[in-house]
Motif scaffolding. Structure first.
Motif, PDB file in Angstrom:
ATOM      1  N   ALA A   1       0.794  -1.326   0.107  1.00  0.00           N
ATOM      2  CA  ALA A   1      -0.045   0.081  -0.140  1.00  0.00           C
ATOM      3  C   ALA A   1       0.984   1.238   0.035  1.00  0.00           C
ATOM      4  CB  ALA A   1      -0.901  -0.058   1.351  1.00  0.00           C
TER       5      ALA A   1
ATOM      6  N   LEU B   1      -8.952   4.158  -5.920  1.00  0.00           N
ATOM      7  CA  LEU B   1      -7.458   4.441  -5.151  1.00  0.00           C
ATOM      8  C   LEU B   1      -6.490   4.970  -6.054  1.00  0.00           C
ATOM      9  CD1 LEU B   1      -6.886   0.693  -3.114  1.00  0.00           C
ATOM     10  CD2 LEU B   1      -8.136   3.000  -2.315  1.00  0.00           C
TER      11      LEU B   1
ATOM     12  N   PHE C   1       1.021   1.517 -10.945  1.00  0.00           N
ATOM     13  CA  PHE C   1       0.000   1.422 -10.022  1.00  0.00           C
ATOM     14  C   PHE C   1      -0.916   0.180 -10.134  1.00  0.00           C
ATOM     15  CE2 PHE C   1      -3.844   2.256  -7.516  1.00  0.00           C
ATOM     16  CZ  PHE C   1      -3.265   3.158  -6.488  1.00  0.00           C
TER      17      PHE C   1
ATOM     18  N   VAL D   1      -4.124   2.803   1.680  1.00  0.00           N
ATOM     19  CA  VAL D   1      -3.970   3.740   0.694  1.00  0.00           C
ATOM     20  C   VAL D   1      -4.430   5.026   0.968  1.00  0.00           C
ATOM     21  CG1 VAL D   1      -4.310   4.196  -1.689  1.00  0.00           C
ATOM     22  CG2 VAL D   1      -3.440   1.922  -1.278  1.00  0.00           C
TER      23      VAL D   1
ATOM     24  N   GLY E   1      -4.930   8.450  -4.983  1.00  0.00           N
ATOM     25  CA  GLY E   1      -3.627   8.551  -4.838  1.00  0.00           C
ATOM     26  C   GLY E   1      -2.892   9.715  -5.442  1.00  0.00           C
TER      27      GLY E   1
ATOM     28  N   THR F   1       1.260   3.946  -3.151  1.00  0.00           N
ATOM     29  CA  THR F   1       0.937   5.461  -3.027  1.00  0.00           C
ATOM     30  C   THR F   1       2.058   6.196  -3.125  1.00  0.00           C
ATOM     31  OG1 THR F   1      -0.521   4.650  -1.044  1.00  0.00           O
ATOM     32  CG2 THR F   1      -0.471   6.976  -1.444  1.00  0.00           C
TER      33      THR F   1
ATOM     34  N   ILE G   1      -2.416   6.816   3.651  1.00  0.00           N
ATOM     35  CA  ILE G   1      -1.060   7.252   3.369  1.00  0.00           C
ATOM     36  C   ILE G   1      -1.316   8.482   2.468  1.00  0.00           C
ATOM     37  CG2 ILE G   1       0.816   6.659   1.826  1.00  0.00           C
ATOM     38  CD1 ILE G   1      -0.028   3.702   2.674  1.00  0.00           C
ATOM     39  N   ALA G   2      -2.190   8.499   1.467  1.00  0.00           N
ATOM     40  CA  ALA G   2      -2.506   9.728   0.583  1.00  0.00           C
ATOM     41  C   ALA G   2      -2.668  10.869   1.323  1.00  0.00           C
ATOM     42  CB  ALA G   2      -3.701   9.280  -0.531  1.00  0.00           C
TER      43      ALA G   2
END
Lengths: 200, 200, 200, 200
Positions: C15, D85, C53, D13, D89, C19, D16-17
């Motif tokens: 993950a 995602l 990605f 994800v 991201g 990212t 983190i983003a």
């Protein structure tokens, strides 16, 4: 929203913010002064790193203790928790500003005020969130509702705001006093207290 | 603090630190020497990346093995674990310093000492944490308390400090010897041992 | 090592790597050409971002499918999985190199070879890991051991190596062919197959 | 693919983003204008940070609400979720472009269109994903299938696309109007609604 997923998401954001702090530690550009000299001059970065790391660590422990009292969460908790995460997410930046300006002749005081001020904002949001959880007794776990002295917990949380308010206010006087207060506060919180087990 | 959440948070920080290592791999600026030449000159970055990645990976496995012995956690574990995470969180930076200075004429030895020294500090904190868990028998799981030879585990953990102390001490002599020791140590730990299954 | 914690740690690293790809998308410096022109010229970054990605996303799905077959893990799985994570962790860098050099007159082919080559290395490690899990029948879940056509799964995994080997080999001919193969491969894997449900 | 692991990966994800957004907050270079002046001039960064942080936070809450309705997931959900995602991201980058160009004389409108447009793309993917889950009644939980007014949920989700379409379309007119719409939308969604509890 289940409490479990809120905790897991909060853990994720806090773990990332605490680890991103390392990006503030710079690699000296080769060719200038000696590496030893260049590393030594960066001491504000190390102090800011350690203080911010431990502060976020303590917040994480307190966050866990607070969430453990809850049986369920409502929309206000969701929103306040998001604001809390935002105030934590911003700390790598305020830490970077402090590290860059602490040894600078100008901007030193403002950088220190920004640093302690970001801790103050985080603490205030944490206090409001905790206050909401303690007053919303229908959200609390059955045993917590009966057993704990909730008023005492709230008073203690409010007292915790004072050092950061003081640290922020003293920044124009001396940036070093400001960061010293922040460091002392987190060491005090990190060490085991004879009165309560912060590990809850 | 439940053991589960402590483990999940530690996993998060370790996973982020190990993945942030990639930020030390630089993209050569186009226009200078050929890309092939520029990439080849960066070999210390690749070696430092691989060694640090595997070292953090081994620490993660050992951390898991240590935590599995516990039935519950106390405040000292919480604090020592936070210091351990801080020492892991700093590794992307010491790795970056080594990668930048390994082929430099000056600063090479200090960068190597910082690199091995950061592994040494991490190992010492890990040893202290493990020692605390092994001596605090009331924290251990019932079956662990009776079954395992806890003294042997502790002795072995202490022995693990020696190579990193040696690697750090030898840095003024040769930075290459220092990083060679670090690399050999982690390969040794990563390979399956005939005596024990590191996977626990 | 419990399977659950290995999966959680792997999920974390994957993950984060997926990212971190966003850090390769650059903000054009104001003042030069128009923003629109500057953004348009960055199209290799967008293509590399999307391809990487989705590729990491597909690997994550396949990783999950592979782990689901297992009842327990051994030391080889632990080690191979760590190498797999290292090969995934390096992808933000190879993606950045491709994005920087795809429109460059020199280095274009090497950057493409590095990009496809990193996918190839990752696929080879994945294949070795999967092969080990399929041959170590004592690690498999009872129902998997009896039910599935394990040989077919292994053959299909091996076939998956061919496109990346081809893409890497063709890089000296044309970097665009290389990245086109990588993109087609991941779109092919991402779309639902009439023969099998990749979602397992 | 179990629903649980899909949720955990998505949470990772998204966490983190949302935390990487902080990398867009710059540390002013010492020596130029005063720190206070330099920090004040960066106000578009703070606004973009807060708006993006809260928007990702709201998406996370909505994602959780959507996933809770499901009993199981199919391949289309897996694929659409991966695209969702990817669109999340990319937000740290579009946020960075807006922060850099909002006070610039040229590129301002394009940066705003890119910013609102990235929210629009994310919302469209979210809508398609949600539509698929609501129409695939065999994927829904038994109680959800009977109880909820699924058509109403879908209509409301579609209505949510309008403000972002409008914000994107108005960018050539005024970048400030565009970002104002984005900010108002997220504040509106973050505040508790009298009609429904977004915390679900």
């Amino acid at each position: 929203m289940t409490k479990g997923r809120l905790e897991a998401f909060s853990d994720g954001v806090i773990a990332i913010a605490i680890t991103l702090l390392v990006l503030n530690l710079k690699v000296p550009v080769p060719g200038g002064t000696s590496l030893g000299h260049a590393l030594a001059r960066q001491w504000p970065s190390y102090l800011a790193y350690a203080t911010s790391f431990l502060t976020i660590g303590v917040v994480w422990v307190n966050h866990h203790t607070m969430m453990r009292r809850l049986a369920t969460v409502d929309h206000s908790i969701l929103l306040l928790n998001m604001l809390l995460l935002m105030s934590i997410g911003v700390l790598p930046w305020t830490t970077a500003v402090l590290a860059e300006y602490l040894r600078n002749t100008s901007g030193q005081d403002l950088a220190a005020a920004l640093y302690a001020g970001s801790f103050l904002v985080m603490s205030v949001i944490f206090y409001v969130l905790q206050r909401h959880t303690l007053l919303s007794t229908h959200l609390l776990r059955e045993d917590v509702r009966r057993g704990a002295d909730l008023d005492a917990i709230r008073r203690r949380a409010r007292t915790g705001l004072l050092p950061y308010a003081l640290a922020t206010a003293l920044a124009p006087l001396s940036a070093y006093v400001t960061i010293a207060i922040c460091t002392v506060v987190v060491v005090f919180y990190a060490l085991p207290s004879p009165l309560e087990a912060p590990a809850g």
